[in-house]
Write a protein that holds these residues in place. Structure first.
Motif, mmCIF file in Angstrom:
data_model
loop_
_atom_site.group_PDB
_atom_site.id
_atom_site.type_symbol
_atom_site.label_atom_id
_atom_site.label_comp_id
_atom_site.label_asym_id
_atom_site.label_seq_id
_atom_site.Cartn_x
_atom_site.Cartn_y
_atom_site.Cartn_z
ATOM 1 N N PRO A 41 0.813 -1.228 0.000
ATOM 2 C CA PRO A 41 0.000 0.000 0.000
ATOM 3 C C PRO A 41 0.845 1.275 0.000
ATOM 4 O O PRO A 41 0.471 2.273 -0.619
ATOM 5 N N ALA A 42 2.008 1.236 0.656
ATOM 6 C CA ALA A 42 2.884 2.411 0.674
ATOM 7 C C ALA A 42 3.397 2.712 -0.735
ATOM 8 O O ALA A 42 3.467 3.879 -1.142
ATOM 9 N N HIS A 43 3.716 1.657 -1.486
ATOM 10 C CA HIS A 43 4.182 1.877 -2.858
ATOM 11 C C HIS A 43 3.043 2.353 -3.775
ATOM 12 O O HIS A 43 3.257 3.184 -4.659
ATOM 13 N N VAL A 44 1.839 1.832 -3.543
ATOM 14 C CA VAL A 44 0.677 2.324 -4.311
ATOM 15 C C VAL A 44 0.513 3.822 -4.072
ATOM 16 O O VAL A 44 0.358 4.623 -5.008
ATOM 17 N N TYR A 45 0.586 4.209 -2.806
ATOM 18 C CA TYR A 45 0.408 5.615 -2.441
ATOM 19 C C TYR A 45 1.527 6.475 -3.030
ATOM 20 O O TYR A 45 1.285 7.552 -3.550
ATOM 21 N N LYS A 46 2.755 5.968 -2.933
ATOM 22 C CA LYS A 46 3.893 6.717 -3.467
ATOM 23 C C LYS A 46 3.695 7.019 -4.942
ATOM 24 O O LYS A 46 3.860 8.160 -5.386
ATOM 25 N N ARG A 47 3.312 5.992 -5.714
ATOM 26 C CA ARG A 47 3.105 6.199 -7.146
ATOM 27 C C ARG A 47 2.013 7.235 -7.408
ATOM 28 O O ARG A 47 2.153 8.098 -8.269
ATOM 29 N N SER A 48 0.920 7.163 -6.632
ATOM 30 C CA SER A 48 -0.176 8.100 -6.878
ATOM 31 C C SER A 48 0.230 9.524 -6.479
ATOM 32 O O SER A 48 -0.184 10.494 -7.109
ATOM 33 N N LEU A 49 1.083 9.652 -5.460
ATOM 34 C CA LEU A 49 1.575 10.977 -5.052
ATOM 35 C C LEU A 49 2.444 11.607 -6.138
ATOM 36 O O LEU A 49 2.279 12.784 -6.482
ATOM 37 N N LEU A 91 6.990 13.702 2.015
ATOM 38 C CA LEU A 91 5.988 12.767 2.504
ATOM 39 C C LEU A 91 6.676 11.445 2.836
ATOM 40 O O LEU A 91 6.963 10.660 1.936
ATOM 41 N N PRO A 92 6.970 11.194 4.115
ATOM 42 C CA PRO A 92 7.559 9.912 4.507
ATOM 43 C C PRO A 92 6.458 8.849 4.563
ATOM 44 O O PRO A 92 5.459 9.032 5.244
ATOM 45 N N LEU A 93 6.653 7.763 3.824
ATOM 46 C CA LEU A 93 5.636 6.720 3.768
ATOM 47 C C LEU A 93 5.761 5.787 4.965
ATOM 48 O O LEU A 93 6.866 5.369 5.320
ATOM 49 N N MET A 94 4.630 5.445 5.526
ATOM 50 C CA MET A 94 4.584 4.478 6.612
ATOM 51 C C MET A 94 4.094 3.151 6.047
ATOM 52 O O MET A 94 3.367 3.161 5.059
ATOM 53 N N MET A 115 4.863 16.909 5.475
ATOM 54 C CA MET A 115 3.559 17.019 4.817
ATOM 55 C C MET A 115 2.471 16.164 5.456
ATOM 56 O O MET A 115 1.301 16.261 5.088
ATOM 57 N N ASP A 116 2.821 15.250 6.375
ATOM 58 C CA ASP A 116 1.783 14.346 6.900
ATOM 59 C C ASP A 116 1.713 14.341 8.423
ATOM 60 O O ASP A 116 1.294 13.346 9.017
ATOM 61 N N CYS A 117 2.108 15.458 9.020
ATOM 62 C CA CYS A 117 1.946 15.622 10.467
ATOM 63 C C CYS A 117 2.635 14.496 11.250
ATOM 64 O O CYS A 117 2.073 13.925 12.172
ATOM 65 N N GLY A 226 -9.376 1.075 4.711
ATOM 66 C CA GLY A 226 -8.419 -0.034 4.767
ATOM 67 C C GLY A 226 -7.926 -0.359 3.372
ATOM 68 O O GLY A 226 -8.608 -0.120 2.387
ATOM 69 N N LEU A 227 -6.712 -0.861 3.301
ATOM 70 C CA LEU A 227 -6.194 -1.250 2.001
ATOM 71 C C LEU A 227 -5.274 -2.439 2.203
ATOM 72 O O LEU A 227 -4.384 -2.415 3.038
ATOM 73 N N SER A 228 -5.544 -3.517 1.467
ATOM 74 C CA SER A 228 -4.645 -4.666 1.512
ATOM 75 C C SER A 228 -4.712 -5.364 0.168
ATOM 76 O O SER A 228 -5.645 -5.142 -0.598
ATOM 77 N N VAL A 253 -13.641 1.050 -3.136
ATOM 78 C CA VAL A 253 -12.188 0.861 -3.127
ATOM 79 C C VAL A 253 -11.838 0.045 -4.363
ATOM 80 O O VAL A 253 -12.366 -1.060 -4.530
ATOM 81 N N PRO A 254 -11.027 0.509 -5.291
ATOM 82 C CA PRO A 254 -10.459 1.863 -5.316
ATOM 83 C C PRO A 254 -11.492 2.899 -5.721
ATOM 84 O O PRO A 254 -12.623 2.552 -6.046
ATOM 85 N N GLY A 255 -11.092 4.162 -5.671
ATOM 86 C CA GLY A 255 -11.962 5.224 -6.169
ATOM 87 C C GLY A 255 -12.669 6.036 -5.103
ATOM 88 O O GLY A 255 -13.463 6.919 -5.411
ATOM 89 N N GLY A 258 -9.084 6.986 -1.105
ATOM 90 C CA GLY A 258 -7.721 6.880 -1.624
ATOM 91 C C GLY A 258 -7.359 7.937 -2.661
ATOM 92 O O GLY A 258 -6.242 8.438 -2.673
ATOM 93 N N VAL A 259 -8.310 8.296 -3.503
ATOM 94 C CA VAL A 259 -7.992 9.248 -4.569
ATOM 95 C C VAL A 259 -7.868 10.680 -4.043
ATOM 96 O O VAL A 259 -7.444 11.570 -4.770
ATOM 97 N N LEU A 260 -8.239 10.902 -2.778
ATOM 98 C CA LEU A 260 -8.167 12.259 -2.211
ATOM 99 C C LEU A 260 -6.926 12.511 -1.374
ATOM 100 O O LEU A 260 -6.499 13.663 -1.229
ATOM 101 N N SER A 261 -6.348 11.440 -0.817
ATOM 102 C CA SER A 261 -5.193 11.603 0.083
ATOM 103 C C SER A 261 -4.093 12.415 -0.586
ATOM 104 O O SER A 261 -3.550 13.354 0.003
ATOM 105 N N ASN A 262 -3.778 12.052 -1.831
ATOM 106 C CA ASN A 262 -2.670 12.728 -2.514
ATOM 107 C C ASN A 262 -2.942 14.223 -2.699
ATOM 108 O O ASN A 262 -2.039 15.043 -2.561
#
Ligand SMILES: Nc1nc(=O)c2c([nH]1)NC[C@@H]1CN(c3ccc(C(=O)N[C@@H](CCC(=O)O)C(=O)O)cc3)C=[N+]21
Length: 273
Positions: A41-49, A91-94, A115-117, A226-228, A253-255, A258-262
């Motif tokens: 999920p961290a890599h999914v988020y990274k790509r979308s960012l 943005l450090p990914l967790m 950027m993510d508190c 949730g995302l897995s 999910v998706p859509g 998740g599409v708003l976080s970035n």
């Protein structure tokens, strides 16, 4: 057929994007992502960012460290990124791997570029209620509910999951909105009994089908954060049955969220322009 509202992220994203386009068109900015290891999920988020940043004309930097990195190496890398005057926000990914002390690492961030508190100064101000810049994914949930006019004041809201990226900060945001919030965790006894009384359920556990149709009330609102990965697909926490057969409104999910976080990250970046 049941009348249902699908809480799509796209229209909300379009509205936010419109405001951001003009803000970024006048300024130069660089967003850096910082990721350790192979969490899917961290890599999914990274790509979308990175994609989102580029679409707004924001420059990007992509720092990747191996799962086996030491505390010292990770700290040096994050500090160097933070000290780079060309970098506007990070943005450090967790999550970080078990050998890494997360809080100590996050202390290496310049709080202004966080950027993510995640820096203790920023999370301290957020948890004390004196800063509006909370973490991005919880802010995305609130933005989504606001856009669709889902009422929270006085509602019975159940937050499932209490992780430091979503559940814990989101709980606070919901209480701030005058919701009556119950927090459930993996050891909660009789989860179905609690869920069946909820007007709104938000879930950020990361287990496929953790919440099923039999557990939820007719006409509830379901927010799936949730995302897995399941059989090579990214899935949420809440079963299709619960969403399609029971909910008055639900996030896909998706859509969904998740599409708003970035975009929330990009909004935080405008703080530094
Ligand atoms: N500091 C930090 N903050 C986070 O908020 C954070 C994090 N670390 N680590 C990883 C998780 C995961 N996460 C996602 C956000 C959006 C999508 C996303 O864009 N999802 C698309 C699907 C994309 C696709 O399927 O390719 C959607 O839901 O439609 C995915 C995952 C944020 N997280």
């Amino acid at each position: 057929m049941k009348r249902q509202l699908v809480l799509e992220g796209k229209p909300v994203a379009d509205a936010i994007r419109e405001k951001l386009v003009s803000q970024f068109s006048e300024c130069e900015a660089t967003l850096a992502t910082f990721i350790i290891g192979n969490n899917a999920p961290a890599h999914v988020y990274k790509r979308s960012l990175l994609k989102c940043a580029e679409s707004l004309g924001v420059r990007t930097r992509d720092v990747e460290l191996p799962e086996s990195v030491t505390q010292q190496e990770a700290e040096a890398s994050l500090r160097a990124l933070s000290d780079d005057p060309a970098v506007t926000g990070i943005l450090p990914l967790m999550p970080v791997p078990p050998q890494i002390k997360q809080m100590t690492l996050m202390s290496c961030l310049d709080p202004k570029k966080d950027m993510d508190c995640l820096h203790p100064l920023n999370s301290g101000e957020f948890y004390l209620g004196i800063s509006p810049w909370g973490p991005c994914t919880p802010r995305a949930c609130i933005a989504l509910l606001d856009y669709y006019h889902i009422p929270l004041v006085g509602k019975r809201v159940v937050m499932v999951g209490y992780g430091d990226v979503v559940g814990r900060p989101l709980t606070l945001m919901l209480v701030d909105r005058h919701a009556t919030v119950t927090v459930c965790r993996s050891k909660t006894k009789n989860l179905p009994n609690i869920l069946s009384q909820a007007d709104v359920i938000l879930s950020a556990v990361g287990k496929p089908n953790f919440i099923t149709e039999d557990m939820v009330r007719e006409n509830c609102v379901l927010v799936d954060i949730g995302l897995s990965s399941l059989d090579g697909k990214m899935v949420g926490d809440i079963s299709e049955g619960a969403k399609l057969k029971k909910a008055a409104a639900y996030t896909p999910v998706p859509g969904g969220v998740g599409v708003l976080s970035n975009l929330m990250v990009m909004e935080t970046l405008t703080r530094n322009l």
